[in-house]
Write a protein that holds these residues in place. Structure first.
Motif, PDB file in Angstrom:
ATOM      1  N   GLU A 174       1.818   0.183   1.282  1.00 53.26           N
ATOM      2  CA  GLU A 174       2.838   0.367   0.252  1.00 53.26           C
ATOM      3  C   GLU A 174       2.395   1.409  -0.773  1.00 53.26           C
ATOM      4  O   GLU A 174       3.200   2.240  -1.218  1.00 53.26           O
TER       5      GLU A 174
ATOM      6  N   LEU B 187       2.365  -1.268  -7.744  1.00 51.16           N
ATOM      7  CA  LEU B 187       3.171  -2.028  -6.788  1.00 51.16           C
ATOM      8  C   LEU B 187       4.230  -2.889  -7.477  1.00 51.16           C
ATOM      9  O   LEU B 187       5.218  -3.291  -6.841  1.00 51.16           O
TER      10      LEU B 187
ATOM     11  N   ALA C 188       2.897   4.771   0.838  1.00 48.46           N
ATOM     12  CA  ALA C 188       4.302   5.187   0.844  1.00 48.46           C
ATOM     13  C   ALA C 188       4.747   5.663  -0.537  1.00 48.46           C
ATOM     14  O   ALA C 188       5.460   6.669  -0.665  1.00 48.46           O
ATOM     15  N   ILE C 189       4.331   4.950  -1.568  1.00 45.21           N
ATOM     16  CA  ILE C 189       4.678   5.350  -2.932  1.00 45.21           C
ATOM     17  C   ILE C 189       4.125   6.744  -3.228  1.00 45.21           C
ATOM     18  O   ILE C 189       4.823   7.597  -3.801  1.00 45.21           O
TER      19      ILE C 189
ATOM     20  N   GLN D  93       7.569   1.636   7.741  1.00 46.56           N
ATOM     21  CA  GLN D  93       8.616   0.738   7.271  1.00 46.56           C
ATOM     22  C   GLN D  93       8.859   0.904   5.773  1.00 46.56           C
ATOM     23  O   GLN D  93      10.008   0.901   5.307  1.00 46.56           O
ATOM     24  N   ASN D  94       7.777   1.060   5.000  1.00 44.70           N
ATOM     25  CA  ASN D  94       7.928   1.264   3.561  1.00 44.70           C
ATOM     26  C   ASN D  94       8.672   2.560   3.259  1.00 44.70           C
ATOM     27  O   ASN D  94       9.503   2.617   2.340  1.00 44.70           O
TER      28      ASN D  94
ATOM     29  N   HIS E 259       3.208  -0.281   8.725  1.00 43.76           N
ATOM     30  CA  HIS E 259       3.712  -0.677   7.405  1.00 43.76           C
ATOM     31  C   HIS E 259       4.096   0.542   6.578  1.00 43.76           C
ATOM     32  O   HIS E 259       5.059   0.496   5.808  1.00 43.76           O
ATOM     33  N   VAL E 260       3.343   1.642   6.720  1.00 40.70           N
ATOM     34  CA  VAL E 260       3.691   2.869   6.006  1.00 40.70           C
ATOM     35  C   VAL E 260       5.080   3.339   6.414  1.00 40.70           C
ATOM     36  O   VAL E 260       5.933   3.660   5.577  1.00 40.70           O
TER      37      VAL E 260
ATOM     38  N   ASP F 128      12.352   2.021   4.061  1.00 41.83           N
ATOM     39  CA  ASP F 128      12.977   1.191   3.024  1.00 41.83           C
ATOM     40  C   ASP F 128      13.286   1.994   1.767  1.00 41.83           C
ATOM     41  O   ASP F 128      14.194   1.638   1.000  1.00 41.83           O
ATOM     42  N   ARG F 129      12.539   3.080   1.564  1.00 42.05           N
ATOM     43  CA  ARG F 129      12.732   3.931   0.391  1.00 42.05           C
ATOM     44  C   ARG F 129      13.602   5.153   0.695  1.00 42.05           C
ATOM     45  O   ARG F 129      13.723   6.049  -0.139  1.00 42.05           O
TER      46      ARG F 129
ATOM     47  N   ARG G 263      -1.028  -4.387   4.085  1.00 41.80           N
ATOM     48  CA  ARG G 263       0.312  -4.209   3.513  1.00 41.80           C
ATOM     49  C   ARG G 263       0.242  -3.546   2.141  1.00 41.80           C
ATOM     50  O   ARG G 263       1.111  -2.736   1.790  1.00 41.80           O
ATOM     51  N   ASP G 264      -0.775  -3.886   1.383  1.00 43.06           N
ATOM     52  CA  ASP G 264      -0.946  -3.254   0.073  1.00 43.06           C
ATOM     53  C   ASP G 264      -1.349  -1.790   0.223  1.00 43.06           C
ATOM     54  O   ASP G 264      -0.859  -0.921  -0.506  1.00 43.06           O
TER      55      ASP G 264
END
Length: 292
Positions: free
Chosen positions: A173, A271, A176-177, A18-19, A15-16, A22-23, A169-170
């Motif tokens: 994300e 988020l 990644a932020i 992919q996030n 998930h990291v 996406d960014r 998922r949280d």
């Protein structure tokens, strides 16, 4: 600049990645088996592990920011020590580190003690780091779904203090932020610690109630006995790991994993959406089981 993600094929790491994609980030992953690295074409794949010094040096070359995730293992602390030393050697100064909730308090639990040591290294070695401290993963519950669905028992000794379980998922994300925030900064940002929790602090009894409501049939709580929990796990995993899980469960029972004031609001604001709930997870598992 490139962001290196370790643990990239796991529940959080995927998930990291992919996030980050996406960014618009440039991503490199370190994986043991390149054949299993089914990532999008723009992801650069480096093969190796956190004990392979040559592979680690190659993977760190040209990297600006590191996501360090090293899973529970007998040599977990050695992995962390080597990875952070190689990172410093390679000039990687920015790190997002996946630690654990209460790492500085539950030092009798090996996994927690390792994470506390990793946090201390990051601070004392001068890294610009975000220390992510997730509570128990909601996603871990897939391991016990058979007991819940087939026997009507919620078997995890969670206790009565409550655990604010968090969705992978949280976690990913937020990671990644933070990775992009540090990577994009013109200056090295100070060390930050974030508790990663779910929106609800749930006791063992309440978790059984949720499953009863979702399944529309009785599910009972198996009780607060970490010793029995260890005995059951020892048939499924190495005994040292089962014992570690017992020690962790003892902490759930004695202390819980209760968010600090403002934790949930801080994550929701970061988020820009509500956190995933345990009930949503239970509904999904129940629906999958009904469809089979």
């Amino acid at each position: 600049m490139t962001i290196l993600v370790t643990g990239a094929t796991g529940r959080v790491g995927r998930h990291v990645v992919q996030n980050l994609i996406d960014r618009g980030a440039a991503v490199r992953v370190l994986v043991r088996d390149a054949a299993k690295a089914d990532f999008p074409a723009q992801v650069e794949v480096a093969q190796g592990d956190l004990l392979d010094l040559d592979a680690l040096r190659a993977a760190m070359s040209g990297v600006r920011t590191l996501f360090l995730l090293n899973a529970v293992a007998a040599d977990e602390f050695t992995q962390a020590i080597i990875a952070l030393n190689i990172a410093r050697e390679a000039g990687v100064q920015r790190v997002v580190y996946l630690s654990v909730f209460g790492a500085d308090r539950s030092v009798n639990v090996p996994h927690f003690a390792v994470k506390a040591g990793g946090e201390r290294m990051l601070e004392q070695m001068g890294f610009s780091a975000t220390l992510l401290r997730p509570a128990y993963f909601i996603d871990n519950e897939v391991m016990i779904q058979g007991v819940i669905l087939n026997h009507g028992v919620y078997p995890m000794p969670i206790g009565g203090k409550g655990v604010a379980m968090v969705d992978a998922r949280d976690i990913a994300e937020v990671a990644a932020i933070e990775l992009i925030r540090r990577d994009a900064s013109d200056v090295l940002l100070p060390v930050t610690t974030l508790n990663l929790v779910g929106p609800d602090t749930l006791t063992g009894a309440r978790l059984a109630e949720i499953w009863s409501e979702v399944l529309d049939r009785p599910v009972v709580y198996g009780g607060d006995d970490p010793a029995a929990f260890e005995q059951n796990l020892a048939t499924l995993m190495p005994k040292w790991m089962a014992y570690e899980m017992r020690l962790m469960a003892e902490r759930y029972v004695s202390d819980g994993m209760v968010p600090e004031a403002g934790d949930v609001d801080r994550l929701t604001a970061l988020l820009g959406r509500p956190l995933h709930t345990y009930r949503d997870f239970a509904v999904r598992i129940a629906a999958d089981a009904a469809a089979r």
